[in-house]
Design an enzyme around this catalytic site. Structure first.
Site, PDB file in Angstrom:
ATOM      1  N   GLY A 138       3.191  -5.238  -9.341  1.00 10.92           N
ATOM      2  CA  GLY A 138       2.268  -4.269  -8.745  1.00 10.92           C
ATOM      3  C   GLY A 138       2.016  -3.124  -9.722  1.00 10.92           C
ATOM      4  O   GLY A 138       2.539  -3.099 -10.844  1.00 10.92           O
ATOM      5  N   GLN A 139       1.213  -2.165  -9.276  1.00 12.20           N
ATOM      6  CA  GLN A 139       0.851  -1.021 -10.126  1.00 12.20           C
ATOM      7  C   GLN A 139       2.094  -0.264 -10.611  1.00 12.20           C
ATOM      8  O   GLN A 139       2.293  -0.052 -11.814  1.00 12.20           O
ATOM      9  CB  GLN A 139      -0.065  -0.097  -9.321  1.00 12.20           C
ATOM     10  CG  GLN A 139      -0.382   1.192  -9.999  1.00 12.20           C
ATOM     11  CD  GLN A 139      -1.383   2.055  -9.256  1.00 12.20           C
ATOM     12  OE1 GLN A 139      -2.150   2.749  -9.893  1.00 12.20           O
ATOM     13  NE2 GLN A 139      -1.386   2.039  -7.944  1.00 12.20           N
ATOM     14  N   LEU A 140       2.952   0.127  -9.668  1.00 14.34           N
ATOM     15  CA  LEU A 140       4.156   0.867 -10.051  1.00 14.34           C
ATOM     16  C   LEU A 140       5.114  -0.022 -10.840  1.00 14.34           C
ATOM     17  O   LEU A 140       5.711   0.418 -11.831  1.00 14.34           O
ATOM     18  CB  LEU A 140       4.845   1.416  -8.794  1.00 14.34           C
ATOM     19  CG  LEU A 140       6.189   2.103  -9.018  1.00 14.34           C
ATOM     20  CD1 LEU A 140       6.045   3.303  -9.949  1.00 14.34           C
ATOM     21  CD2 LEU A 140       6.792   2.543  -7.676  1.00 14.34           C
ATOM     22  N   THR A 162       5.668   6.821   1.330  1.00 11.07           N
ATOM     23  CA  THR A 162       4.323   7.399   1.263  1.00 11.07           C
ATOM     24  C   THR A 162       4.155   8.667   2.096  1.00 11.07           C
ATOM     25  O   THR A 162       4.851   8.849   3.109  1.00 11.07           O
ATOM     26  CB  THR A 162       3.307   6.343   1.765  1.00 11.07           C
ATOM     27  OG1 THR A 162       2.021   6.937   1.894  1.00 11.07           O
ATOM     28  CG2 THR A 162       3.688   5.777   3.126  1.00 11.07           C
ATOM     29  N   ASP A 163       3.191   9.481   1.705  1.00 12.18           N
ATOM     30  CA  ASP A 163       2.790  10.645   2.503  1.00 12.18           C
ATOM     31  C   ASP A 163       2.147  10.217   3.823  1.00 12.18           C
ATOM     32  O   ASP A 163       1.997  11.041   4.724  1.00 12.18           O
ATOM     33  CB  ASP A 163       1.766  11.478   1.710  1.00 12.18           C
ATOM     34  CG  ASP A 163       0.540  10.658   1.361  1.00 12.18           C
ATOM     35  OD1 ASP A 163       0.665   9.731   0.555  1.00 12.18           O
ATOM     36  OD2 ASP A 163      -0.544  10.909   1.947  1.00 12.18           O
ATOM     37  N   TYR A 192      -0.251   1.085   8.508  1.00  9.05           N
ATOM     38  CA  TYR A 192       0.444   1.133   7.214  1.00  9.05           C
ATOM     39  C   TYR A 192       1.517   2.229   7.224  1.00  9.05           C
ATOM     40  O   TYR A 192       2.674   1.973   6.881  1.00  9.05           O
ATOM     41  CB  TYR A 192      -0.579   1.369   6.092  1.00  9.05           C
ATOM     42  CG  TYR A 192       0.020   1.754   4.762  1.00  9.05           C
ATOM     43  CD1 TYR A 192       0.640   0.796   3.952  1.00  9.05           C
ATOM     44  CD2 TYR A 192      -0.026   3.072   4.298  1.00  9.05           C
ATOM     45  CE1 TYR A 192       1.197   1.156   2.720  1.00  9.05           C
ATOM     46  CE2 TYR A 192       0.519   3.431   3.078  1.00  9.05           C
ATOM     47  CZ  TYR A 192       1.120   2.478   2.292  1.00  9.05           C
ATOM     48  OH  TYR A 192       1.666   2.834   1.084  1.00  9.05           O
TER      49      TYR A 192
HETATM   50  N1  LIG Z   1      -1.025   3.131  -4.271  1.00  8.71           N
HETATM   51  C1  LIG Z   1      -0.918   4.312  -3.639  1.00  8.71           C
HETATM   52  O1  LIG Z   1      -1.853   5.125  -3.624  1.00  8.71           O
HETATM   53  C2  LIG Z   1       0.367   4.679  -2.953  1.00  8.71           C
HETATM   54  C3  LIG Z   1       0.446   5.905  -2.274  1.00  8.71           C
HETATM   55  C4  LIG Z   1       1.639   6.250  -1.650  1.00  8.71           C
HETATM   56  C5  LIG Z   1       2.714   5.393  -1.702  1.00  8.71           C
HETATM   57  N2  LIG Z   1       2.608   4.208  -2.347  1.00  8.71           N
HETATM   58  C6  LIG Z   1       3.769   3.332  -2.380  1.00  8.71           C
HETATM   59  O2  LIG Z   1       4.100   3.106  -3.728  1.00  8.71           O
HETATM   60  C7  LIG Z   1       4.704   1.825  -3.878  1.00  8.71           C
HETATM   61  C8  LIG Z   1       4.043   1.064  -5.009  1.00  8.71           C
HETATM   62  O3  LIG Z   1       2.681   0.902  -4.709  1.00  8.71           O
HETATM   63  P1  LIG Z   1       1.662   0.239  -5.734  1.00  8.71           P
HETATM   64  O4  LIG Z   1       0.517   1.164  -5.871  1.00  8.71           O
HETATM   65  O5  LIG Z   1       2.379  -0.205  -6.960  1.00  8.71           O
HETATM   66  O6  LIG Z   1       1.202  -1.029  -4.887  1.00  8.71           O
HETATM   67  P2  LIG Z   1       0.692  -2.459  -5.364  1.00  8.71           P
HETATM   68  O7  LIG Z   1      -0.021  -2.328  -6.673  1.00  8.71           O
HETATM   69  O8  LIG Z   1      -0.056  -3.021  -4.206  1.00  8.71           O
HETATM   70  O9  LIG Z   1       2.010  -3.258  -5.621  1.00  8.71           O
HETATM   71  C9  LIG Z   1       2.790  -3.766  -4.586  1.00  8.71           C
HETATM   72  C10 LIG Z   1       3.443  -5.021  -5.091  1.00  8.71           C
HETATM   73  O10 LIG Z   1       4.295  -5.517  -4.072  1.00  8.71           O
HETATM   74  C11 LIG Z   1       4.171  -6.922  -4.086  1.00  8.71           C
HETATM   75  N3  LIG Z   1       4.586  -7.511  -2.827  1.00  8.71           N
HETATM   76  C12 LIG Z   1       3.927  -7.544  -1.646  1.00  8.71           C
HETATM   77  N4  LIG Z   1       4.642  -8.219  -0.741  1.00  8.71           N
HETATM   78  C13 LIG Z   1       5.776  -8.618  -1.371  1.00  8.71           C
HETATM   79  C14 LIG Z   1       6.904  -9.366  -0.957  1.00  8.71           C
HETATM   80  N5  LIG Z   1       7.004  -9.858   0.270  1.00  8.71           N
HETATM   81  N6  LIG Z   1       7.884  -9.582  -1.855  1.00  8.71           N
HETATM   82  C15 LIG Z   1       7.788  -9.108  -3.103  1.00  8.71           C
HETATM   83  N7  LIG Z   1       6.731  -8.426  -3.567  1.00  8.71           N
HETATM   84  C16 LIG Z   1       5.740  -8.175  -2.692  1.00  8.71           C
HETATM   85  C17 LIG Z   1       2.708  -7.167  -4.352  1.00  8.71           C
HETATM   86  O11 LIG Z   1       2.553  -8.480  -4.784  1.00  8.71           O
HETATM   87  P3  LIG Z   1       1.218  -9.297  -4.459  1.00  8.71           P
HETATM   88  O12 LIG Z   1       0.210  -8.731  -5.415  1.00  8.71           O
HETATM   89  O13 LIG Z   1       1.617 -10.694  -4.701  1.00  8.71           O
HETATM   90  O14 LIG Z   1       0.871  -9.001  -3.029  1.00  8.71           O
HETATM   91  C18 LIG Z   1       2.442  -6.141  -5.437  1.00  8.71           C
HETATM   92  O15 LIG Z   1       2.726  -6.676  -6.710  1.00  8.71           O
HETATM   93  C19 LIG Z   1       4.590   1.166  -2.503  1.00  8.71           C
HETATM   94  O16 LIG Z   1       5.799   1.335  -1.812  1.00  8.71           O
HETATM   95  C20 LIG Z   1       3.509   1.949  -1.804  1.00  8.71           C
HETATM   96  O17 LIG Z   1       3.671   1.926  -0.396  1.00  8.71           O
HETATM   97  C21 LIG Z   1       1.463   3.834  -2.984  1.00  8.71           C
END
Ligand SMILES: NC(=O)c1ccc[n+]([C@@H]2O[C@H](COP(=O)([O-])OP(=O)(O)OC[C@H]3O[C@@H](n4cnc5c(N)ncnc54)[C@H](OP(=O)(O)O)[C@@H]3O)[C@@H](O)[C@H]2O)c1
Length: 284
Positions: A10-12, A102-103, A126
């Site tokens: 994922g992004q992070l 998350t916020d 969510y």
């Molecule tokens: N993006 C934002 O603006 C934001 C804001 C606040 C908090 N957050 C939090 O920050 C964290 C990282 O977010 P991000 O932006 O990196 O999100 P992301 O890019 O959507 O990455 C999430 C990753 O989790 C993987 N995933 C989903 N279901 C899974 C499972 N069952 N087992 C293992 N991996 C799984 C996804 O894989 P697939 O691609 O295969 O689904 C994806 O690679 C999350 O906890 C999110 O809630 C994000």
């Protein structure tokens, strides 16, 4: 020190891969969904018992905020129950859990930055599912869990606001961006550095922490800054949330007070403008 990262694609997760080399004392093991699907409880148990990490950073999540309104069960399983199970396995193997939240656990009706002890009240599926994950992890393993709530995450990886704005600004002469939702963006590289800094810190302090870049802006302000730095020929117009309806409601106020993580773990809070410039240098 051995750190397992779930959700590594994922992004992070990708930003953690980018910065891990700057932490030579840490051996990072990056696991995508194919190697550690957090909703497959047996797989998680087997993988963590086999790897015996000191830390697990959970960057895996169901992050489709609008789709979650139609897929509550999937969001609750991945963001809720799976996090509780992960915490239990971390406890069993003696690993500390660093879980990203998350916020959106807040309803956004505040007018001052949220502190960690403020009342939660998610306004969408969510946010509810992420809150469930926080609560289950703390219920199962309070002494070994740190929850890092973040907001408005962007980077060169994945799908995010900054990349969407750049694409739209190239395609269109004018765009409308919401001006009545305020928050603080978070450059995922800064967040990744913060997470690994916590792992390296000599003293572990469990609990909930807030982390974002510093400054309070609207999505409109953010888009204007992206336009100005990129120099793209597009007019950015302010619109209201009512002009841009989405299936999931968003908090109008997403600003978090991040002084606790700065104080506890000596993590510097970066200005949002500086981090945006850093990211755009890589994207333009
Ligand atoms: N993006 C934002 O603006 C934001 C804001 C606040 C908090 N957050 C939090 O920050 C964290 C990282 O977010 P991000 O932006 O990196 O999100 P992301 O890019 O959507 O990455 C999430 C990753 O989790 C993987 N995933 C989903 N279901 C899974 C499972 N069952 N087992 C293992 N991996 C799984 C996804 O894989 P697939 O691609 O295969 O689904 C994806 O690679 C999350 O906890 C999110 O809630 C994000």
């Amino acid at each position: 020190m051995k750190v397992v990262v779930t959700g590594a694609n994922g992004q992070l997760g990708k930003c953690l891969q980018d910065v891990a080399k700057q932490f030579p004392t840490i051996e990072c093991i990056f696991l995508g969904r194919e190697h550690c699907d957090i909703q497959q409880f047996g797989m998680v148990t087997q993988v963590l018992h086999s790897l015996q990490p000191d830390w697990v950073i959970n960057a895996a999540a169901y992050t489709a905020v609008d789709k979650a309104e139609q897929e509550a069960a999937a969001a609750q399983l991945i963001n809720g129950e799976a996090v509780g199970h992960l915490a239990k396995v971390c406890k069993d193997v003696g690993a500390k859990l660093l879980h990203v939240s998350t916020d959106y656990v807040f309803d956004g009706t505040a007018t001052t930055p949220y502190v960690e002890t403020d009342a939660v009240n998610p306004i969408g599926i969510y946010g509810e599912s992420k809150l469930m994950g926080e609560q289950l992890a703390l219920e199962v393993y309070a002494a070994g869990t740190a929850i890092i709530r973040t907001s408005w995450v962007y980077s060169k990886h994945g799908a995010n606001f900054v990349k969407t704005m750049l694409r739209l600004m190239k395609e269109r002469e004018a765009i409308g961006v919401v001006k009545d939702q305020l928050g603080s963006p978070t450059y995922a590289v800064d967040l990744a550095n913060a997470l690994l800094t916590i792992c390296e810190h000599p003293q572990f302090v469990p609990g909930i922490f807030h982390y974002s870049n510093s400054g309070i802006i609207s999505w409109y302000n953010f888009a204007v800054a992206i336009q100005e730095i990129s120099g793209l020929n597009c007019t950015v117009n302010p619109i209201t949330t009512a002009d841009f309806p989405t299936p999931a409601k968003r908090p109008a106020w997403s600003v978090m007070d991040c002084s606790k993580i700065e104080r506890t773990y000596s993590i510097p809070l970066m200005e949002w403008q500086t981090s945006l410039q850093h990211c755009l240098r890589q994207l333009l």
